[in-house]
Motif scaffolding. Sequence first.
Motif, short mmCIF file in Angstrom:
data_model
loop_
_atom_site.label_atom_id
_atom_site.label_comp_id
_atom_site.label_asym_id
_atom_site.label_seq_id
_atom_site.Cartn_x
_atom_site.Cartn_y
_atom_site.Cartn_z
N ALA A 1 0.83 -1.20 0.00
CA ALA A 1 0.00 0.00 0.00
C ALA A 1 0.87 1.26 0.00
CB ALA A 1 -0.93 0.00 1.22
N ALA A 2 1.97 1.22 0.76
CA ALA A 2 2.86 2.38 0.80
C ALA A 2 3.48 2.66 -0.57
CB ALA A 2 3.95 2.15 1.84
N HIS A 3 3.87 1.61 -1.29
CA HIS A 3 4.46 1.79 -2.62
C HIS A 3 3.38 2.16 -3.65
CE1 HIS A 3 7.86 -0.59 -0.89
NE2 HIS A 3 8.53 0.32 -1.55
N ALA A 4 2.15 1.69 -3.43
CA ALA A 4 1.09 1.99 -4.39
C ALA A 4 0.68 3.45 -4.36
CB ALA A 4 -0.13 1.10 -4.10
N VAL A 5 0.77 4.07 -3.18
CA VAL A 5 0.39 5.49 -3.05
C VAL A 5 1.58 6.23 -2.42
CG1 VAL A 5 -1.44 7.07 -2.36
CG2 VAL A 5 -1.94 4.63 -2.56
N PRO A 6 2.62 6.49 -3.16
CA PRO A 6 3.84 7.08 -2.56
C PRO A 6 3.63 8.48 -1.98
CG PRO A 6 3.98 7.05 -4.96
CD PRO A 6 2.79 6.25 -4.60
N ALA A 7 2.63 9.20 -2.47
CA ALA A 7 2.40 10.56 -1.96
C ALA A 7 2.02 10.55 -0.49
CB ALA A 7 1.32 11.26 -2.79
N ILE A 8 1.33 9.50 -0.08
CA ILE A 8 0.94 9.35 1.34
C ILE A 8 1.36 7.96 1.80
CG2 ILE A 8 -0.93 11.05 1.38
CD1 ILE A 8 -2.88 8.70 0.83
N ALA A 9 2.61 7.63 1.59
CA ALA A 9 3.09 6.27 1.81
C ALA A 9 2.88 5.82 3.26
CB ALA A 9 4.57 6.17 1.44
N ASP A 10 3.27 6.66 4.22
CA ASP A 10 3.15 6.26 5.63
C ASP A 10 1.69 6.02 6.01
OD1 ASP A 10 5.86 6.40 5.90
OD2 ASP A 10 5.87 8.42 6.76
N PHE A 11 0.82 6.95 5.60
CA PHE A 11 -0.60 6.81 5.95
C PHE A 11 -1.22 5.60 5.26
CE2 PHE A 11 -5.09 7.70 4.97
CZ PHE A 11 -5.60 7.78 6.26
N ALA A 12 -0.88 5.40 3.99
CA ALA A 12 -1.43 4.26 3.25
C ALA A 12 -1.00 2.94 3.88
CB ALA A 12 -1.01 4.32 1.79
#
Length: 326
Positions: free
Chosen positions: A272-283
């Motif tokens: 999930a972190a790699h899929a949405v790098p803009a909000i990696a920690d939150f994802a």
Amino acid sequence: MSVGLLALLDDVAGLVKVAAASLDDVAGQAAKAGVKAAGAVIDDAAVTPRYVDGFTADRELPIVGAIAWGSIKNKLIFLLPAALILSTFLPGAITPLLMIGGAYLCYEGAEKVFHALAPHEAEVHEAGLEPIAVNAATLEDQKIAGAIQTDFILSAEIMTIALSAIDVPDIWTRALILALVAVGITVVVYGGVALIVKGDDMGLWLARHARTGAGRGFGRALVTGMPVFMQVLSVIGTAAMIWVGGGILSHGLVSFGIAGPEHFIEGASEWAAHAVPAIADFAGWLMMALIDGVGGLIFGALLIPVVGYALAPAWKALKRLLPKRA
């Protein structure tokens, strides 16, 4: 004499510097431990406001105060000595005890979901556990007792996380740091809860007495929005109980050689972190919480019939055998 006095004063000054450095180290360790436990603190703050739902405004702060006092006793009287003793003599017992607490959180959260989806069946289940409250005072006592029980589990997690973040060998220093963490977190959590539950009263005061139109409009918005906010917070609190409980169980299984669930959750979180790098920690956190929540909900749902048909009757039978208090 003067030389001796100066030497004594120099020694005293040296001791003061050492003491100040020690106190600074204690404060730093307490801050570090508190930050590491922040996730559980947020869960605790989200869970608590739902216990004042349905009570009159004049009872909200007394209920929050009673829960806060129970939380302080949980942390300082029971959990702090237990954490020090277990970490010194029985470190292997900490994880199983936390998993029992996690199972309780999963059960209580799943029971709330069960009540929302099937209220009649849930009331039958709850009536089989304990006698139904017959007056407001009894209901308030039950709510406070239930909140303190839930706080005990969350406080145990907070204290355990804090203990793991403390890297000082001296037991008395560890005790002081844990005490600072316990008091500080309780003040922050229940001070915030008090502000939340009195938000509508503050809004009403602003709507009537604010000097500007914007202030009065903000007050009216608070009055209108707080009931919705409390409902949303109640849902978040229930979800928090479930995902915290599920997380405790999945982490605890690793200690028993069952690392599959933990590895799966870590892998999904990294994806999930790699899929949405803009909000990696939150994802990554959201994916972890989602999987922990689903697992916790399933486990809690499985516990409902176990508690209703096995544990509750066994507890009632045991209470009948014990001498009754006057």
